[in-house]
Enzyme design. Structure first.
Site, PDB file in Angstrom:
ATOM      1  N   ARG A 203      -1.333  -2.880   9.892  1.00 27.73           N
ATOM      2  CA  ARG A 203      -2.139  -4.111   9.878  1.00 27.73           C
ATOM      3  C   ARG A 203      -1.334  -5.295   9.338  1.00 27.73           C
ATOM      4  NH1 ARG A 203      -7.376  -1.704   6.989  1.00 27.73           N
ATOM      5  NH2 ARG A 203      -7.907  -3.921   6.826  1.00 27.73           N
TER       6      ARG A 203
ATOM      7  N   ASP B  62      -8.011   4.243   7.202  1.00 27.92           N
ATOM      8  CA  ASP B  62      -8.847   3.325   6.431  1.00 27.92           C
ATOM      9  C   ASP B  62     -10.239   3.197   7.050  1.00 27.92           C
ATOM     10  OD1 ASP B  62      -6.631   2.898   4.935  1.00 27.92           O
ATOM     11  OD2 ASP B  62      -6.227   0.885   5.708  1.00 27.92           O
TER      12      ASP B  62
ATOM     13  N   ARG C  27      -4.761  10.021   6.180  1.00 25.24           N
ATOM     14  CA  ARG C  27      -5.944   9.262   5.829  1.00 25.24           C
ATOM     15  C   ARG C  27      -6.019   8.166   6.881  1.00 25.24           C
ATOM     16  NH1 ARG C  27      -6.650   8.653  -0.062  1.00 25.24           N
ATOM     17  NH2 ARG C  27      -5.775  10.515  -1.005  1.00 25.24           N
TER      18      ARG C  27
END
Lengths: 245, 245
Positions: free
Chosen positions: A198, A51, A49
């Protein structure tokens, strides 16, 4: 038949790779394009995945469906390009064994996080880098980065509320490099938790700012507490850069 | 008072720098932002026109108006940035003499034309490079490029229908460089005719394709005939890169 596609995309317009209800995704856009091109229903699966707003320089997905064995799949990057928007490109395509699993067979992945480290903005990097105006201390960031390498429980570097139970991951490498006004953080690991890169980058910035000391990183890891790590940087600077099987 | 601004912009959303009727321009957008910031009417002048879709890594403009002598203009890049869209940035600002002319005082300008030279598209270069899939012959392009250097009548390299009477310009340098999949053509001159760089680059591609021989370039120049040069490449790959006073 199963086809392995190597793709790249600018993530700005998408709510991540994975299909979302009522929001554009790379997966849905690519699937629609390929179904139009082949005139058939297809099953598309991604290696990860990503974001909302995150980019990919290299991303793999498999396409399954009733496709002709004789189709010259190596020509797909050019042949299908007119069916795709300009922010998604197919880089290569080839047949793979049905037993190949695009997600579980990944050996490791590398992410890059791009920081524009100067006072002025750069219009060419809008939505493609994080703008941080004060001078970063690359040496101390690299000291902290090296302490993240290894097999650890990275619960401190996982978005609060994440439902993952096993948060142990092996970080193969983590380093910070400066080229002119651009700072790149590279993190490779066997897997990544939600927002992990992040949060790592936000923590390295906190280290540069002196809010966290480099030598405290082992404690931050050991705490298994999201509040001990730095802030979550925005998705703009994040690129999935390499996927190795 | 006269302020000199150094700016950069992604030209994709604009019909060039210069104010246009009923079409967005960099000049109008910047002027509106600065008038909001200073709360005053201002006069904005640019160092050059750029065509629709053309980018600028470096561009200068002057701002004239009833501004306070005590304003810290070197802080303008940060202070005014919230008034600007993400595709335009102020890089520096300083007071200049009223006698300074942002357009006529230019000594020379350098343009770069970026070509993605590979089969597959690159989503990160969409609207930012010209995509040319066949392998370019850099050596022969450089032979042709070197023959463009000097003081010549460049009428063959000017958009048909252009109203400029004196089409003599001095090209200081013209070269082609390849870095991986990217080819950059750099042209510096004391001035440029309408579409001149885009026609030069189209001509260099025609040379790579064998449609024009490198040694024919002096004849193409001497003909003063737009039909003798190559095609006009799209604006996507063109960047005003350097302006020297």
């Amino acid at each position: 038949m199963k086809i392995l596609l190597e793709i790249a995309y600018v993530g700005t317009a998408y709510h991540g790779f994975q299909v979302q209800n009522n929001a554009p995704s790379v997966q849905k856009t690519l699937q629609t394009a390929l179904e139009s091109f082949f005139g058939k229903k297809l099953l598309l699966s991604g290696c990860s995945r990503t974001d909302s707003g995150v980019h990919a320089k290299q991303f793999f997905c498999t396409v399954e469906g009733d496709l002709s064995e004789s189709f010259p799949f190596h020509k797909l990057p050019i042949a299908a390009s007119r069916f795709l928007p300009d922010d998604i490109a197919i880089l290569s395509a080839k047949k793979v064994e049905d037993s190949f699993h695009v997600r579980y067979d990944v050996s490791y992945k590398e992410y890059e996080y791009l920081i524009l480290n100067r006072v002025e903005k750069d219009p060419f990097l809008s939505a493609r880098a994080f703008h941080y105006p004060r001078e970063l201390d690359i040496d101390v960031m690299n000291q902290a980065a090296s302490l993240l390498v290894g097999k650890h429980d990275f619960a401190s570097f996982m978005a609060a509320g994440s439902k993952i139970v096993d948060s142990v991951r092996t970080v193969k490498s983590c380093s910070v490099e400066k080229n002119g006004d651009l700072v790149v953080v590279r993190v490779s690991a066997d897997g990544f938790l939600y927002n992990m890169v992040r949060i790592i980058c936000g923590t390295l910035i906190a280290v540069s700012e002196g809010k966290i000391q480099a030598e405290e990183i082992p404690e931050v890891i050991a705490a298994c507490d999201r509040k001990r790590a730095g802030m979550t940087l925005p998705p703009d600077g994040l690129y999935l850069a390499k996927v190795v099987y």
